[in-house]
Scaffold this motif. Sequence first.
Motif, mmCIF file in Angstrom:
data_model
loop_
_atom_site.group_PDB
_atom_site.id
_atom_site.type_symbol
_atom_site.label_atom_id
_atom_site.label_comp_id
_atom_site.label_asym_id
_atom_site.label_seq_id
_atom_site.Cartn_x
_atom_site.Cartn_y
_atom_site.Cartn_z
ATOM 1 N N UNK A 287 -13.140 -0.366 -4.108
ATOM 2 C CA UNK A 287 -12.745 -0.049 -2.731
ATOM 3 C C UNK A 287 -11.284 -0.413 -2.500
ATOM 4 N N UNK A 288 -10.855 -1.550 -3.051
ATOM 5 C CA UNK A 288 -9.437 -1.918 -2.937
ATOM 6 C C UNK A 288 -8.558 -0.957 -3.708
ATOM 7 N N UNK A 289 -8.959 -0.654 -4.920
ATOM 8 C CA UNK A 289 -8.109 0.083 -5.856
ATOM 9 C C UNK A 289 -7.862 1.527 -5.417
ATOM 10 N N UNK A 290 -8.881 2.184 -4.903
ATOM 11 C CA UNK A 290 -8.738 3.595 -4.522
ATOM 12 C C UNK A 290 -9.701 3.870 -3.369
ATOM 13 N N UNK A 291 -9.311 3.431 -2.187
ATOM 14 C CA UNK A 291 -10.227 3.472 -1.053
ATOM 15 C C UNK A 291 -10.395 4.881 -0.507
ATOM 16 N N UNK A 292 -11.524 5.126 0.137
ATOM 17 C CA UNK A 292 -11.809 6.476 0.622
ATOM 18 C C UNK A 292 -11.100 6.782 1.933
ATOM 19 N N UNK A 293 -10.914 5.783 2.776
ATOM 20 C CA UNK A 293 -10.148 5.987 4.023
ATOM 21 C C UNK A 293 -8.735 5.504 3.749
ATOM 22 N N UNK A 294 -7.852 6.450 3.453
ATOM 23 C CA UNK A 294 -6.489 6.110 3.058
ATOM 24 C C UNK A 294 -5.611 5.717 4.235
ATOM 25 N N UNK A 295 -5.877 6.285 5.399
ATOM 26 C CA UNK A 295 -5.002 6.018 6.541
ATOM 27 C C UNK A 295 -5.703 6.418 7.838
ATOM 28 N N UNK A 296 -5.299 5.770 8.916
ATOM 29 C CA UNK A 296 -5.696 6.152 10.271
ATOM 30 C C UNK A 296 -4.519 5.889 11.196
ATOM 31 N N UNK A 297 -4.668 6.321 12.447
ATOM 32 C CA UNK A 297 -3.559 6.222 13.383
ATOM 33 C C UNK A 297 -3.774 5.127 14.423
ATOM 34 N N UNK A 298 -2.662 4.571 14.871
ATOM 35 C CA UNK A 298 -2.618 3.713 16.045
ATOM 36 C C UNK A 298 -1.440 4.158 16.903
ATOM 37 N N UNK A 299 -1.406 3.700 18.149
ATOM 38 C CA UNK A 299 -0.281 3.976 19.037
ATOM 39 C C UNK A 299 0.239 2.683 19.626
ATOM 40 N N UNK A 300 1.560 2.524 19.672
ATOM 41 C CA UNK A 300 2.133 1.291 20.225
ATOM 42 C C UNK A 300 2.094 1.338 21.751
ATOM 43 N N UNK A 301 1.658 0.255 22.341
ATOM 44 C CA UNK A 301 1.622 0.151 23.804
ATOM 45 C C UNK A 301 2.795 -0.652 24.339
ATOM 46 N N UNK A 319 -1.258 4.125 9.752
ATOM 47 C CA UNK A 319 -1.574 2.854 9.101
ATOM 48 C C UNK A 319 -2.160 3.180 7.726
ATOM 49 N N UNK A 320 -1.382 2.919 6.676
ATOM 50 C CA UNK A 320 -1.740 3.413 5.339
ATOM 51 C C UNK A 320 -2.501 2.320 4.583
ATOM 52 N N UNK A 321 -3.821 2.320 4.737
ATOM 53 C CA UNK A 321 -4.672 1.330 4.089
ATOM 54 C C UNK A 321 -4.563 1.412 2.571
ATOM 55 N N UNK A 322 -4.471 2.629 2.040
ATOM 56 C CA UNK A 322 -4.385 2.797 0.594
ATOM 57 C C UNK A 322 -3.175 2.107 0.004
ATOM 58 N N UNK A 323 -2.054 2.150 0.712
ATOM 59 C CA UNK A 323 -0.838 1.473 0.253
ATOM 60 C C UNK A 323 -0.973 -0.037 0.386
ATOM 61 N N UNK A 324 -1.537 -0.504 1.497
ATOM 62 C CA UNK A 324 -1.696 -1.941 1.715
ATOM 63 C C UNK A 324 -2.559 -2.579 0.642
ATOM 64 N N UNK A 325 -3.570 -1.865 0.174
ATOM 65 C CA UNK A 325 -4.478 -2.407 -0.838
ATOM 66 C C UNK A 325 -3.845 -2.508 -2.218
ATOM 67 N N UNK A 326 -2.668 -1.914 -2.397
ATOM 68 C CA UNK A 326 -1.945 -2.021 -3.675
ATOM 69 C C UNK A 326 -0.682 -2.881 -3.516
#
Length: 407
Positions: A287-301, A319-326
Amino acid sequence: MSTPGQLSGAPAVFDPFDPALIEDPYPVFARLREEAPVLHLPDYDVWAVTRYADVLRIVRDPVSFSSKVGMSPEFAARGGASTGVGYRIGAPKVRVLIATDPPEHQVFRHAVAAAFTPASVRSLADKVREFARQRADALVRAGTGDFFGLVAEPLPVLVLAELLGVPEEMHDEFRHWSRVITGDLDQVGRTEEHLGRGMGMFRYFSHQLRRRRGDGRTLFDSIARAGRSGISSQEVLAFCAFLLVAGIETTTNLLTNAMAVLLREPEVQQLLRERPELIDTAVDEAIRYDTSVQALWRGTTVETELSGVRIPAGQRILVVFGAANRDGAKFPEPDRFLPGRGATDHVGFGAGPHFCLGAHLARLEIAEALRAVLGATRWIEQAGPGKRTRSVVLRGFLEQPVRAEPR
């Protein structure tokens, strides 16, 4: 505060919707983390964030980094890049779990949380193991076949159907509906032809929810009870649709990504056969190495700063989860697959209020699938080129031909 730095040739180096990134985005992610960890992409009016510490800060602070704002269709339209939460899993004035912030988020979450507790998941273990063995047997009988079609896709369908109390004759339909929903998350080559599909899904959900009083023990009953918590009928239906992605598509993709590692590194495959006690830690490593949810969005308030870069209020963040996990600052030798690493603090399941409700169930499904497949085979090898999903959000395979030698 500093102003945004620019990565030389940024649009060519990182276009999140570039099909060329589908095969292997990780070298690009490494360069982004090193040279421009917070990068504004003017073509999409979005900020890409790739370092682990920044990603963790974002997902743990829903006040400053809002899912409701970042995932809203209206906000997405401004940059011409859809969030992938269109009319099937969210629309204006229709709240969904993935696009809400606390306290609204907790209302949806609590509606089904009991079905995904560790105790509830343990009660499913025997059934999941039975399903996994059935699918592994199908793969072995085929000899040469599609791991996606024989194991990775049907297994989560069987498990979710068990949770919902869906009869066996509906399983193929569930698989089809999951693909329809995921079409909203596929941003490469998407056309208006996607519109109008899935109406049968909503009719089925609506019928099931009307006939349930909410006093049963299935997941449908839990969802029906949610209607008593201030959740509208449209939102209840959208929640059902979202469960197909959360409960089927992400686990399917995790399974195909894990198999890709085993095909590429046969020594890992053999190690897990010889030491099956490592499978549980290998699941989290996958899951860390090659996660299925690579990114999602947020908005700054509010105006904020990440890695020395100022981001104004009212901005959209990828928010790039795939990059953070590497990120090597968090995980030593991040580009190596180490089955015994034992790291559970990756962001493959997110973190904070939006931590994946189904994390325990996903881990169980993947572990039992690997045990069943590895236990039934002497070796597995690639039997042809695979076909990956085409999405900035989800990463996995749609076709994964393999050849398996039975024990």
